[in-house]
Design an enzyme around this catalytic site. Structure first.
Site, mmCIF file in Angstrom:
data_model
loop_
_atom_site.group_PDB
_atom_site.id
_atom_site.type_symbol
_atom_site.label_atom_id
_atom_site.label_comp_id
_atom_site.label_asym_id
_atom_site.label_seq_id
_atom_site.Cartn_x
_atom_site.Cartn_y
_atom_site.Cartn_z
ATOM 1 C CG HIS A 17 -11.618 -1.844 5.248
ATOM 2 N ND1 HIS A 17 -11.639 -0.537 5.667
ATOM 3 C CD2 HIS A 17 -10.688 -1.912 4.261
ATOM 4 C CE1 HIS A 17 -10.754 0.171 4.963
ATOM 5 N NE2 HIS A 17 -10.175 -0.653 4.109
ATOM 6 C CE LYS A 41 4.300 14.439 4.658
ATOM 7 N NZ LYS A 41 4.898 15.407 3.767
ATOM 8 N NE ARG A 90 -11.431 0.058 -3.157
ATOM 9 C CZ ARG A 90 -10.768 1.016 -2.545
ATOM 10 N NH1 ARG A 90 -11.383 1.801 -1.702
ATOM 11 N NH2 ARG A 90 -9.503 1.227 -2.788
ATOM 12 C CB SER A 127 -10.055 4.704 4.472
ATOM 13 O OG SER A 127 -10.293 3.398 4.907
#
Ligand code: PNS
Length: 162
Positions: A17, A41, A90, A127
């Protein structure tokens, strides 16, 4: 003055990022990094925590501001007077996913999307993989900043039962 938005979940921000944001800094006069505040969640960090980590990661660039947004990204872009969304790509899978969103966003608002190819040495970093590797005890040092490394360690330690 040219302004771009770099949106994402950033849970947490990775060096991939940061590479894309830094290249957007070279292309636009002002860059707004926008953290989606619809927390999933399984999110590891709250939106405010993600903003703080991004501010730390982008501290060297005075033209970058970091903020949260909710609702439609294009409404946020309008509110900020921004006409371009910048996204890193990517892989082809990223392109397939991002293309429809880019076309929808343009159809909704006229806001266009500029894609930047991720640096090859970071093309496999996400991530979600960072969270998974960290949670299973792997070394994520090569993929995140020192601050994020520390924050993930602290968050995972809080989650250890007993
Ligand atoms: O890091 P991510 O998961 O790729 O970030 C996705 C994000 C937050 C940029 C995307 O989900 C988004 O734009 N959400 C805002 C809601 C919205 O505008 N949805 C319509 C997209 S066409």
């Amino acid at each position: 003055m040219s302004r771009a938005v770099c949106p994402g979940s950033f849970d947490p921000v990775t060096l991939g990022h940061v590479d894309v944001i830094g290249r957007a800094v070279d292309l636009y006069d002002a860059v707004v990094v926008a953290v989606g505040s619809n927390v999933g969640k399984n999110a590891l960090f709250t939106p405010s925590e993600r903003v703080a980590m991004l501010e730390d990661a982008c501290a060297e660039w005075p033209s970058v501001t970091v903020t949260m947004f909710s609702g439609l990204l294009v409404d946020f872009c309008r509110s900020q007077g921004v006409g371009v969304i910048v996204k890193g790509l990517r892989t082809g899978a990223d392109f397939d996913y991002e293309l429809a969103m880019a076309q929808m966003n343009r159809r909704l608002s006229g806001v266009d999307t500029a894609f930047l190819p991720t640096a090859p040495h970071l093309a496999y970093v996400s991530s979600s993989l960072v969270r998974e590797v960290a949670s299973l005890g792997g070394d994520i040092g090569p993929f995140v900043s020192a601050r994020v490394l520390e924050q993930i360690g602290a968050r995972l330690a809080e989650r250890v039962p007993g």
